[in-house]
Design a protein around this motif. Structure first.
Motif, PDB file in Angstrom:
ATOM      1  N   ALA A 307      -0.625 -72.465  39.716  1.00  0.00           N
ATOM      2  CA  ALA A 307      -1.015 -71.560  38.629  1.00  0.00           C
ATOM      3  C   ALA A 307      -0.650 -72.160  37.276  1.00  0.00           C
ATOM      4  O   ALA A 307      -1.391 -72.016  36.295  1.00  0.00           O
ATOM      5  CB  ALA A 307      -0.358 -70.197  38.817  1.00  0.00           C
ATOM      6  N   MET A 308       0.497 -72.841  37.230  1.00  0.00           N
ATOM      7  CA  MET A 308       0.881 -73.491  35.983  1.00  0.00           C
ATOM      8  C   MET A 308      -0.092 -74.612  35.642  1.00  0.00           C
ATOM      9  O   MET A 308      -0.480 -74.790  34.472  1.00  0.00           O
ATOM     10  CB  MET A 308       2.302 -74.034  36.094  1.00  0.00           C
ATOM     11  CG  MET A 308       2.843 -74.637  34.802  1.00  0.00           C
ATOM     12  SD  MET A 308       2.993 -73.427  33.449  1.00  0.00           S
ATOM     13  CE  MET A 308       4.353 -72.421  34.082  1.00  0.00           C
ATOM     14  N   ALA A 309      -0.499 -75.346  36.660  1.00  0.00           N
ATOM     15  CA  ALA A 309      -1.454 -76.427  36.421  1.00  0.00           C
ATOM     16  C   ALA A 309      -2.800 -75.885  35.953  1.00  0.00           C
ATOM     17  O   ALA A 309      -3.469 -76.490  35.109  1.00  0.00           O
ATOM     18  CB  ALA A 309      -1.628 -77.255  37.696  1.00  0.00           C
ATOM     19  N   GLU A 310      -3.189 -74.744  36.485  1.00  0.00           N
ATOM     20  CA  GLU A 310      -4.452 -74.132  36.063  1.00  0.00           C
ATOM     21  C   GLU A 310      -4.387 -73.711  34.599  1.00  0.00           C
ATOM     22  O   GLU A 310      -5.347 -73.889  33.850  1.00  0.00           O
ATOM     23  CB  GLU A 310      -4.768 -72.931  36.948  1.00  0.00           C
ATOM     24  CG  GLU A 310      -6.104 -72.285  36.646  1.00  0.00           C
ATOM     25  CD  GLU A 310      -6.418 -71.127  37.588  1.00  0.00           C
ATOM     26  OE1 GLU A 310      -7.407 -70.414  37.323  1.00  0.00           O
ATOM     27  OE2 GLU A 310      -5.670 -70.944  38.571  1.00  0.00           O
ATOM     28  N   ALA A 311      -3.258 -73.155  34.191  1.00  0.00           N
ATOM     29  CA  ALA A 311      -3.090 -72.761  32.787  1.00  0.00           C
ATOM     30  C   ALA A 311      -2.937 -73.994  31.906  1.00  0.00           C
ATOM     31  O   ALA A 311      -3.435 -74.042  30.787  1.00  0.00           O
ATOM     32  CB  ALA A 311      -1.871 -71.855  32.647  1.00  0.00           C
ATOM     33  N   ASP A 312      -2.207 -74.995  32.409  1.00  0.00           N
ATOM     34  CA  ASP A 312      -1.972 -76.281  31.737  1.00  0.00           C
ATOM     35  C   ASP A 312      -1.683 -76.120  30.240  1.00  0.00           C
ATOM     36  O   ASP A 312      -2.446 -76.594  29.393  1.00  0.00           O
ATOM     37  CB  ASP A 312      -3.173 -77.200  31.934  1.00  0.00           C
ATOM     38  CG  ASP A 312      -2.823 -78.654  31.596  1.00  0.00           C
ATOM     39  OD1 ASP A 312      -1.625 -79.015  31.659  1.00  0.00           O
ATOM     40  OD2 ASP A 312      -3.740 -79.419  31.242  1.00  0.00           O
ATOM     41  N   PRO A 313      -0.567 -75.492  29.893  1.00  0.00           N
ATOM     42  CA  PRO A 313      -0.241 -75.286  28.482  1.00  0.00           C
ATOM     43  C   PRO A 313       0.099 -76.588  27.766  1.00  0.00           C
ATOM     44  O   PRO A 313       0.575 -77.553  28.384  1.00  0.00           O
ATOM     45  CB  PRO A 313       0.981 -74.373  28.548  1.00  0.00           C
ATOM     46  CG  PRO A 313       1.627 -74.720  29.860  1.00  0.00           C
ATOM     47  CD  PRO A 313       0.469 -74.980  30.798  1.00  0.00           C
ATOM     48  N   ASP A 314      -0.142 -76.614  26.481  1.00  0.00           N
ATOM     49  CA  ASP A 314       0.230 -77.781  25.670  1.00  0.00           C
ATOM     50  C   ASP A 314       1.748 -77.915  25.566  1.00  0.00           C
ATOM     51  O   ASP A 314       2.272 -79.032  25.482  1.00  0.00           O
ATOM     52  CB  ASP A 314      -0.345 -77.645  24.248  1.00  0.00           C
ATOM     53  CG  ASP A 314      -1.852 -77.567  24.235  1.00  0.00           C
ATOM     54  OD1 ASP A 314      -2.499 -78.384  24.927  1.00  0.00           O
ATOM     55  OD2 ASP A 314      -2.389 -76.682  23.539  1.00  0.00           O
TER      56      ASP A 314
END
Length: 417
Positions: A307-314
């Motif tokens: 899920a973190m990879a999908e969001a991939d925040p800067d």
């Protein structure tokens, strides 16, 4: 202290006058909660800062200029009367010890939650304020074994900077126990649910109010008869917010970011821009929350690596990263070694940053606002030099600081008073 009679319970040891809010009682526990500066959420290209003017209305708080009884007001306790400035102060979460230090009364604190972690972190900030420190060693942790009522009797505090509504929800406590301690030991004066602007427990909800961090600080300043110190520090905060507001890029040019705590194979995640003083160091900066659409039913939730990879925040802002509980070098290495985590943009671009504590008082908030501004917007507010585990808050070149250290230290030391 002057005795008084309330509701037929007989004389009280300390005079505790509560308005209509005093009839309230109960709800919610939880060590994690939220709070922010003023409960507004920045949107679009509008300024993302919150303006805290005065902490309490002059109609709500009456203080004696010198000597004699005076009052301070804060929901849900209501109006509380003091015969003298408290010399022993019971606290739980670290926003209140930080307020006491800021007001020149840090030595009055007689208890605090996880003192080794919180006290160490506070002093990491204070190391940059000459002549300011907090002696936390030896303080009992009031939550090490629930919230023992016996401890409150043993400490015999002049005031408990704790929300009575929150206290009533702790194991073995009821609204009746809260009233008993107020009558027999000392009054309650705190507000927990402004952390996330959450609903107060049954019995307290009707008259509960939500405050910003700096409004709450102003009310506590009235308890200690330190309005002048409060106003001087609030002015620094206001000036800092103006600097931030003027420097923020348009919404479309702001990075996506998350505030998390990494634990094993999952992240405890927190929103950036929701109401409550627990977000007083992120909301004014108005970054684009990568999890803004997530509804966890509370301030925080959990997500896995996918899920973190999908969001991939800067940008990844790692909560508690400046506390002794985490070594950010190890956190970054762990993420980099993960086959999915290593592909995160924030990891590859070295934008995983150490953050401070949710339970922030005014001094902590000044440093944490500055740090977050630099982490999110280095081009506007100067590069963040990084934080090394176990070390003080990093040294910032004088011309890149967002607030004047000596000005703040002078206020806290009481120079000229």
């Amino acid at each position: 202290m002057t005795n008084s009679t309330d509701g037929g319970r007989g004389p009280t040891r300390r005079r505790y006058l509560a308005g209509s809010a005093a009839a309230l009682s109960g709800l919610l526990a939880g060590c994690t909660g939220g709070d922010a500066d003023d409960g507004t959420t920045p949107n679009d290209d509008a300024p993302a800062t919150e303006r805290d003017t005065t902490a309490t209305d002059s109609s709500e708080t009456t203080t004696a200029a010198s000597g004699g009884p005076y009052t301070a007001t804060l929901a849900p306790a209501g109006e509380v009367s003091f015969d003298a400035v408290p010399e022993s102060v019971f606290t739980v979460f670290s926003q209140y010890p930080d307020m006491c230090v800021a007001l020149g009364h840090g030595d009055a604190v007689n208890a605090m939650y996880v003192p080794e972690m919180a006290g160490t972190t506070m002093n990491h900030y204070y190391d940059r304020l000459e002549g300011v420190s907090f002696e936390w060693e030896g303080l009992p942790d009031p939550l090490s074994d629930g919230l023992p009522k016996e401890l409150l009797y043993d400490l015999d505090s002049d005031v408990h900077l704790v929300d009575p509504a929150w206290a009533s929800t702790q194991k073995g406590w009821s609204a009746g126990d809260v009233d008993e301690v107020a009558d027999a030991v000392g009054p309650w004066f705190g507000n927990f649910y402004s952390g996330t602007n959450a609903d107060a427990p049954d019995g307290y909800a009707a008259d509960y109010q939500h405050y910003t961090l700096w409004e709450l600080f102003g009310a506590v300043a009235d308890v200690f008869q330190e309005r002048e110190r409060y106003e001087a520090l609030a002015s620094v905060h206001e000036e800092m917010l103006s600097t931030v507001e003027q420097g923020l890029p348009p919404r479309s040019e702001r990075p996506t970011a998350v505030r998390v705590t990494y634990s094993g194979d999952q992240f405890y995640t927190y929103h950036l821009n929701e109401p409550g003083y627990w977000l007083a160091d992120t909301r004014p900066l108005g970054a684009n929350d990568a999890f803004a659409e997530k509804d966890w039913g509370q301030l925080w939730g959990t997500v896995g690596m996918e899920a973190m990879a999908e969001a991939d925040p800067d940008v990844v802002l790692h909560l508690w990263g400046m506390t002794p509980n985490y070594d950010m070098a190890e956190v970054r290495q762990s993420l980099a070694d993960d086959p999915v985590g290593g592909q995160l943009s924030a990891v590859q671009n070295d934008r995983v940053y150490a953050q401070g504590m949710r339970y922030q008082g005014p001094l902590m908030n000044l440093f944490q606002l500055e740090a977050t501004a630099k982490q999110l917007y280095p081009e506007q507010f100067g590069e963040w030099p990084g934080y090394e585990a176990g070390q003080p808050y990093p040294e910032i070149p004088e011309d890149e600081r967002l607030f004047d250290r000596e000005q703040v230290a002078s206020v806290v030391r009481g120079d000229g008073q």
